[in-house]
Design a protein around this motif. Structure first.
Motif, PDB file in Angstrom:
ATOM      1  N   PHE A 208       3.229  10.826  -8.768  1.00 17.81           N
ATOM      2  CA  PHE A 208       3.419  11.049  -7.338  1.00 17.81           C
ATOM      3  C   PHE A 208       2.229  10.500  -6.543  1.00 17.81           C
ATOM      4  O   PHE A 208       2.413   9.837  -5.516  1.00 17.81           O
ATOM      5  CB  PHE A 208       3.582  12.548  -7.077  1.00 17.81           C
ATOM      6  N   ILE A 209       0.996  10.765  -7.017  1.00 18.16           N
ATOM      7  CA  ILE A 209      -0.188  10.251  -6.337  1.00 18.16           C
ATOM      8  C   ILE A 209      -0.182   8.730  -6.350  1.00 18.16           C
ATOM      9  O   ILE A 209      -0.501   8.077  -5.341  1.00 18.16           O
ATOM     10  CB  ILE A 209      -1.469  10.789  -7.003  1.00 18.16           C
ATOM     11  N   ASN A 211       2.401   6.687  -6.402  1.00 18.50           N
ATOM     12  CA  ASN A 211       3.383   6.182  -5.439  1.00 18.50           C
ATOM     13  C   ASN A 211       2.876   6.298  -4.001  1.00 18.50           C
ATOM     14  O   ASN A 211       3.083   5.399  -3.186  1.00 18.50           O
ATOM     15  CB  ASN A 211       4.700   6.934  -5.593  1.00 18.50           C
ATOM     16  N   GLN A 212       2.193   7.408  -3.700  1.00 20.20           N
ATOM     17  CA  GLN A 212       1.657   7.572  -2.356  1.00 20.20           C
ATOM     18  C   GLN A 212       0.512   6.593  -2.081  1.00 20.20           C
ATOM     19  O   GLN A 212       0.390   6.062  -0.971  1.00 20.20           O
ATOM     20  CB  GLN A 212       1.168   9.012  -2.165  1.00 20.20           C
ATOM     21  N   ILE A 215       1.756   3.211  -1.127  1.00 14.69           N
ATOM     22  CA  ILE A 215       2.280   3.131   0.235  1.00 14.69           C
ATOM     23  C   ILE A 215       1.170   2.871   1.244  1.00 14.69           C
ATOM     24  O   ILE A 215       1.322   2.070   2.168  1.00 14.69           O
ATOM     25  CB  ILE A 215       3.044   4.421   0.584  1.00 14.69           C
ATOM     26  N   TYR A 243      -5.359  11.869   3.150  1.00 13.53           N
ATOM     27  CA  TYR A 243      -3.972  11.685   3.578  1.00 13.53           C
ATOM     28  C   TYR A 243      -3.005  12.465   2.692  1.00 13.53           C
ATOM     29  O   TYR A 243      -1.882  12.773   3.104  1.00 13.53           O
ATOM     30  CB  TYR A 243      -3.645  10.195   3.538  1.00 13.53           C
ATOM     31  N   LEU A 244      -3.438  12.805   1.463  1.00 18.78           N
ATOM     32  CA  LEU A 244      -2.554  13.437   0.484  1.00 18.78           C
ATOM     33  C   LEU A 244      -2.877  14.906   0.260  1.00 18.78           C
ATOM     34  O   LEU A 244      -2.397  15.504  -0.711  1.00 18.78           O
ATOM     35  CB  LEU A 244      -2.660  12.687  -0.857  1.00 18.78           C
ATOM     36  N   VAL A 247       0.340  17.373   0.044  1.00 18.73           N
ATOM     37  CA  VAL A 247       1.172  17.314  -1.160  1.00 18.73           C
ATOM     38  C   VAL A 247       0.385  17.774  -2.391  1.00 18.73           C
ATOM     39  O   VAL A 247       0.964  18.374  -3.311  1.00 18.73           O
ATOM     40  CB  VAL A 247       1.721  15.892  -1.368  1.00 18.73           C
ATOM     41  N   ASP A 326      -0.431  19.295   7.036  1.00 17.43           N
ATOM     42  CA  ASP A 326       0.080  18.025   7.548  1.00 17.43           C
ATOM     43  C   ASP A 326      -0.394  17.831   8.986  1.00 17.43           C
ATOM     44  O   ASP A 326      -0.068  18.634   9.863  1.00 17.43           O
ATOM     45  CB  ASP A 326       1.605  18.034   7.500  1.00 17.43           C
TER      46      ASP A 326
END
Length: 331
Positions: A208-209, A211-212, A215, A243-244, A247, A326
């Protein structure tokens, strides 16, 4: 059109007449430079973490559950040291020397006793303490490994193929098989369960990290940082990971009940912790056998309630904190 031009000309003539009547020194004045005023124009009292907690505190359900979890954690670790508390492993006998077996909850034994005369109140709190220890250790290990591997996997292009192959190999091995094999090979203990869960538990976080990172890796501000010679370590810590945060916090919060659930599952199939180490998995497994007897169902209800409160609370708190962290939800 002619009427509009006449009105415009009249307005311009009126403005010119008004300026002609003013002295020259009143038309324009020099504005002095005020350093304090200049600082105020560019000042903002925004704080990311302060705004995060302000948004989180507005969720009354999450705050209430956070307080409840805090009380449970505090009492679970203080309970053995409080006066009047019984041992979780000691077998208690009555005046005639017989074991106090399957005694329903009363004023002396608040949660009753089990089939060999142990105090269920102490065992529930000891089991909660053991399960929370496993959950926190697994969540922390998965977060550290998952974030580290995910950042390297997504940011350094040369490592992409290597990490992809490692991921494909490990991800195709069911986690249940790994848990069972480690429980067979190694002596059943808390450390064995933690190691077995951490072997593949970090894969989902790392993917998951990664993929983020893919981006946001080549966005303008990151390209500008690289062109200015900013070290990769600084770009990762300052530009990518903040930024993460939302999540990452959500996945860490969900990893705790997931680890506790794995411990309960292993105990259910007979590969969990030994009976000498109280855990919520052991207690639920012991109570499950007694479900057919209505008078003994309390031995399942109490640990099941403790497990439900812990897992549901962490799930709701994790979701609420992820939303609060967020920046889009900040005022």
């Amino acid at each position: 059109m002619a009427l509009r031009h006449k009105k415009t000309a009249a307005v311009e003539e009126s403005i010119n007449e008004s300026f002609k009547n003013l002295p020259d020194d009143e038309l324009f004045t020099f504005a002095g430079f005020d350093e304090a005023a200049a600082e105020k124009t560019g000042y903002s009292d925004y704080s990311y973490w302060r705004s995060t907690f302000q948004v989180f505190l507005k969720d009354r359900v999450a705050v209430s559950l956070l307080i409840l979890i805090g009380i449970i954690l505090l009492f679970a670790f203080l309970q053995p040291h409080l006066p009047g508390q019984r041992s979780a492993t000691q077998i208690y006998n009555d005046a005639s020397g017989m074991q106090i077996r399957n005694l329903p909850p009363n004023a002396e034994f608040w949660f009753g006793t089990n089939s060999i005369g142990q105090d269920l109140w102490s065992r529930v709190w000891s089991g909660t303490r053991t399960s929370l220890l496993i959950g926190f250790a697994v969540a922390l290990s998965e977060a550290v490994l998952g974030i580290l591997m995910g950042v390297l996997w997504g940011y350094i292009r040369r490592l992409d193929r290597l990490f992809t192959e490692i991921y494909n190999v490990l991800d195709n091995i069911p986690q249940t098989i790994i848990l069972i094999l480690f429980s067979y090979i190694m002596r059943p203990s808390v450390s064995t369960l933690i190691i077995a869960m951490c072997l593949t538990g970090w894969l989902d976080m790392a993917r998951f990290i990664r993929n983020q990172i893919l981006i946001i890796r080549d966005r303008d501000y990151n390209l500008a940082s690289r062109c200015l010679g900013t070290p990769s370590r600084r770009i990762i810590l300052r530009n990518l990971l903040p930024y993460l945060v939302s999540v990452i916090m959500l996945r860490m919060a969900l990893a705790i009940p997931a680890a506790i659930g794995n411990e309960v599952f292993l105990t259910y199939i007979g590969l969990g912790l030994p009976v000498s180490i109280p855990s919520l998995g052991n207690l639920i497994n012991e109570g499950r056998v007694l479900m057919t007897s209505a008078a003994l169902r309390y031995q399942l209800f109490f640990p099941a309630i403790a497990l439900s409160v812990v897992t549901i609370s962490f799930y709701i708190i994790g979701n609420a904190f992820a939303d609060a962290s967020d920046p889009k939800n900040h005022i």
